[in-house]
Write a protein that holds these residues in place. Structure first.
Motif, PDB file in Angstrom:
ATOM      1  N   VAL A 132      -9.024  50.043 -77.710  1.00  0.00           N
ATOM      2  CA  VAL A 132     -10.665  50.031 -77.773  1.00  0.00           C
ATOM      3  C   VAL A 132     -11.061  48.898 -78.187  1.00  0.00           C
ATOM      4  CG1 VAL A 132     -12.535  51.253 -77.835  1.00  0.00           C
ATOM      5  CG2 VAL A 132     -10.301  52.434 -77.540  1.00  0.00           C
ATOM      6  N   THR A 133     -11.967  48.171 -77.634  1.00  0.00           N
ATOM      7  CA  THR A 133     -12.693  47.103 -77.874  1.00  0.00           C
ATOM      8  C   THR A 133     -14.202  47.236 -77.768  1.00  0.00           C
ATOM      9  OG1 THR A 133     -12.663  45.869 -75.685  1.00  0.00           O
ATOM     10  CG2 THR A 133     -10.917  45.413 -77.194  1.00  0.00           C
ATOM     11  N   TRP A 177      -6.516  42.148 -75.985  1.00  0.00           N
ATOM     12  CA  TRP A 177      -7.622  42.631 -75.633  1.00  0.00           C
ATOM     13  C   TRP A 177      -7.729  42.726 -74.116  1.00  0.00           C
ATOM     14  CZ3 TRP A 177     -10.641  39.286 -79.494  1.00  0.00           C
ATOM     15  CH2 TRP A 177     -10.741  39.921 -80.669  1.00  0.00           C
ATOM     16  N   ASP A 178      -7.839  43.760 -73.494  1.00  0.00           N
ATOM     17  CA  ASP A 178      -7.900  43.801 -72.039  1.00  0.00           C
ATOM     18  C   ASP A 178      -9.198  43.386 -71.559  1.00  0.00           C
ATOM     19  OD1 ASP A 178      -5.282  45.130 -71.934  1.00  0.00           O
ATOM     20  OD2 ASP A 178      -6.247  47.016 -71.911  1.00  0.00           O
ATOM     21  N   ALA A 179     -10.217  43.455 -72.395  1.00  0.00           N
ATOM     22  CA  ALA A 179     -11.559  42.992 -71.962  1.00  0.00           C
ATOM     23  C   ALA A 179     -11.581  41.557 -71.738  1.00  0.00           C
ATOM     24  CB  ALA A 179     -12.692  43.544 -72.882  1.00  0.00           C
ATOM     25  N   ALA A 180     -10.770  40.649 -72.452  1.00  0.00           N
ATOM     26  CA  ALA A 180     -10.613  39.069 -72.519  1.00  0.00           C
ATOM     27  C   ALA A 180     -10.775  38.671 -70.850  1.00  0.00           C
ATOM     28  CB  ALA A 180      -9.734  38.429 -73.290  1.00  0.00           C
ATOM     29  N   PRO A 192     -14.092  58.748 -75.494  1.00  0.00           N
ATOM     30  CA  PRO A 192     -13.012  57.852 -75.959  1.00  0.00           C
ATOM     31  C   PRO A 192     -11.734  58.362 -75.266  1.00  0.00           C
ATOM     32  CG  PRO A 192     -13.533  59.780 -77.486  1.00  0.00           C
ATOM     33  CD  PRO A 192     -14.546  59.940 -76.442  1.00  0.00           C
ATOM     34  N   PRO A 193     -10.795  57.603 -75.453  1.00  0.00           N
ATOM     35  CA  PRO A 193      -9.528  57.890 -74.983  1.00  0.00           C
ATOM     36  C   PRO A 193      -9.167  58.938 -76.072  1.00  0.00           C
ATOM     37  CG  PRO A 193      -9.352  55.607 -75.956  1.00  0.00           C
ATOM     38  CD  PRO A 193     -10.765  56.251 -75.666  1.00  0.00           C
ATOM     39  N   THR A 194      -8.125  59.837 -75.739  1.00  0.00           N
ATOM     40  CA  THR A 194      -7.657  60.696 -76.894  1.00  0.00           C
ATOM     41  C   THR A 194      -6.165  60.931 -76.648  1.00  0.00           C
ATOM     42  OG1 THR A 194      -7.787  62.474 -75.043  1.00  0.00           O
ATOM     43  CG2 THR A 194      -9.614  62.341 -76.573  1.00  0.00           C
ATOM     44  N   ASN A 206     -25.733  61.790 -83.463  1.00  0.00           N
ATOM     45  CA  ASN A 206     -25.742  60.505 -83.285  1.00  0.00           C
ATOM     46  C   ASN A 206     -24.673  59.577 -83.658  1.00  0.00           C
ATOM     47  OD1 ASN A 206     -26.832  58.041 -82.087  1.00  0.00           O
ATOM     48  ND2 ASN A 206     -28.071  57.561 -84.011  1.00  0.00           N
ATOM     49  N   VAL A 207     -23.395  60.320 -83.336  1.00  0.00           N
ATOM     50  CA  VAL A 207     -22.194  59.690 -84.002  1.00  0.00           C
ATOM     51  C   VAL A 207     -21.597  58.674 -83.078  1.00  0.00           C
ATOM     52  CG1 VAL A 207     -19.927  60.457 -84.994  1.00  0.00           C
ATOM     53  CG2 VAL A 207     -21.637  62.000 -84.994  1.00  0.00           C
ATOM     54  N   SER A 208     -21.199  57.403 -83.831  1.00  0.00           N
ATOM     55  CA  SER A 208     -20.493  56.598 -83.090  1.00  0.00           C
ATOM     56  C   SER A 208     -19.479  56.018 -83.895  1.00  0.00           C
ATOM     57  CB  SER A 208     -21.402  55.368 -82.511  1.00  0.00           C
ATOM     58  OG  SER A 208     -21.962  54.959 -83.822  1.00  0.00           O
ATOM     59  N   TYR A 209     -18.166  55.315 -83.367  1.00  0.00           N
ATOM     60  CA  TYR A 209     -17.021  54.726 -84.125  1.00  0.00           C
ATOM     61  C   TYR A 209     -17.080  53.393 -83.520  1.00  0.00           C
ATOM     62  CZ  TYR A 209     -12.507  53.746 -85.499  1.00  0.00           C
ATOM     63  OH  TYR A 209     -11.393  53.001 -86.163  1.00  0.00           O
ATOM     64  N   MET A 210     -16.994  52.460 -84.228  1.00  0.00           N
ATOM     65  CA  MET A 210     -16.535  51.014 -84.123  1.00  0.00           C
ATOM     66  C   MET A 210     -15.107  50.620 -84.706  1.00  0.00           C
ATOM     67  SD  MET A 210     -17.323  47.859 -82.859  1.00  0.00           S
ATOM     68  CE  MET A 210     -16.874  46.039 -83.167  1.00  0.00           C
TER      69      MET A 210
END
Length: 389
Positions: free
Chosen positions: A101-102, A258-261, A27-29, A240-244
């Protein structure tokens, strides 16, 4: 493991072992000497993405005199207590910066405690990687065994604009009155165990917006040396840690955040300051498309293990009978609008775990006579994508 370790842990903390490469999403920090709350900048109306802003000045309004508030009765008011401010643990120096983050961020401890998420642990009784008991990959994370009056902590800080959900697998090998465990957000307990569980537990934790610190703690009350054997290791496990992050696009900054668009097709989406569902701005499909032309806004998202929810609002002023507003999920049409609406409509859909491609399309169909131009359009606003907790 040592004597009495029902998790088969090596209770003296040895055999942490090397940490090979693995399936970690970095992830970005954010680095900070002090823990400042998230600041909100003034929005700008200069788009940097595909859409072109088209503000429409409103009519000049007359000044309205300020009303005089009514006189309040003479009452005695009780003083209100200000909420106590959470103090950042000294060991926490970096955070996951999820403000832009997306995607789902994940860490399975395959690169140790510093190869994925910015984990921070107690210097005196540190957590370590552990190979003998895990849910995925080759390693999990395990707390240090604790004695009377001791605790072993693992922290992760998360910075987000709209909050999100933390998912993880958890194992507890504690038993009161010898040891216990709990999970905190900003010093407030959210979950705790006072007994051992033989199997891993799949858990989720909603994380509020702003700067937050999550802590996993194994601890033992200071009751002196126990007379009996606890029969447990006094440790907890994490894997098994994840963050949404919760995704939201309201277009209020005059650009697509959203940069991903991605935008494909003919013409350009623009911004409309005259009709929005909430706030002041909505996204508007291209005007004056010719017959057979279309324009698409596309976004690819990864939905976490428990699935997610999608909602958005749209206002249709399609040019009948041949214009269409279409919304697709993975190339399957789930919304097809070909009529004029007089009010904003909400679209809702649950999303299964995995990667999905979302497509908002405005198209003008061709006809036998060569088609027709028109000024039909659709407005889109307040897109929300959240993971289920």
């Amino acid at each position: 493991g040592g004597p009495g370790c029902s998790q088969k842990y090596n209770c003296d903390g040895a055999n942490a072992g090397p940490t090979p490469t693995g399936y970690i999403t970095e992830p970005p920090t954010t680095y900070y000497p002090t823990f400042n709350p998230t600041s909100k900048e003034e929005p700008t109306k200069n788009p940097t993405r595909d859409p072109t802003p088209k503000p429409t000045p409103g009519p000049t309004s007359k000044a309205i005199p300020t009303p005089i508030p009514p006189t309040e009765p003479n009452v005695t008011r009780r003083p209100t207590k200000s909420p106590s401010k959470f103090t950042l643990p000294p060991v926490v120096t970096t955070a996951i910066d999820a403000t832009s983050v997306t995607a789902v961020l994940s860490d399975g401890f395959e690169n140790g405690l510093s190869g994925g998420f910015p984990w921070h642990t107690s210097p005196d009784l540190p957590w370590t990687t552990y190979a003998s008991d895990k849910t995925e990959g080759s390693y999990s994370a395990r707390s240090h065994p604790v004695g009377p009056g001791e605790n072993s902590d693992l922290h992760v800080a998360i910075k987000s604009t709209h909050g999100g959900v933390l998912y993880f697998d958890f194992k507890t090998d504690v038993k009161m009155p010898f040891s216990g465990c709990y999970i905190n957000i900003d010093g407030e307990s959210k979950k705790g165990y006072t007994f051992p569980k033989p199997d891993w537990i799949e858990m989720s934790l909603p994380i509020p917006e702003g700067d937050r610190v999550v802590m996993f703690r194994a601890w033992a009350p200071n009751l002196g040396k126990p007379d009996a054997d606890s029969g447990v290791s006094g440790t907890i496990g994490l894997d098994n840690v994840s963050y949404m992050p919760n995704l939201f696009e309201g277009f209020e900054s005059g650009k697509v955040e959203w940069d991903a668009a991605q935008f494909t097709g003919d013409g350009s989406w623009t911004f409309d300051w005259t009709n929005a569902h909430e706030g002041k701005v909505a996204l508007k499909s291209p005007e004056n498309l010719q017959a057979g032309q279309f324009k698409t806004m596309k976004l690819e998202v990864t939905i976490p293990r428990r699935g997610g929810d999608l909602t958005f609002w749209y206002f249709s002023s399609v040019w009948m009978p041949k214009d269409k507003f279409i919304f697709k999920i993975n190339d399957s049409t789930v919304l097809d609008v070909n009529k004029v609406e007089t009010e904003w409509k909400e679209f809702k859909r649950s999303l299964s775990p995995g990667t999905h491609t979302l497509s908002w399309i405005y198209e003008k169909e061709s006809t036998g006579s060569g088609g027709h131009p028109g000024e039909g359009a659709v407005l889109i606003d307040d897109i929300k994508i959240n993971g289920k907790s």
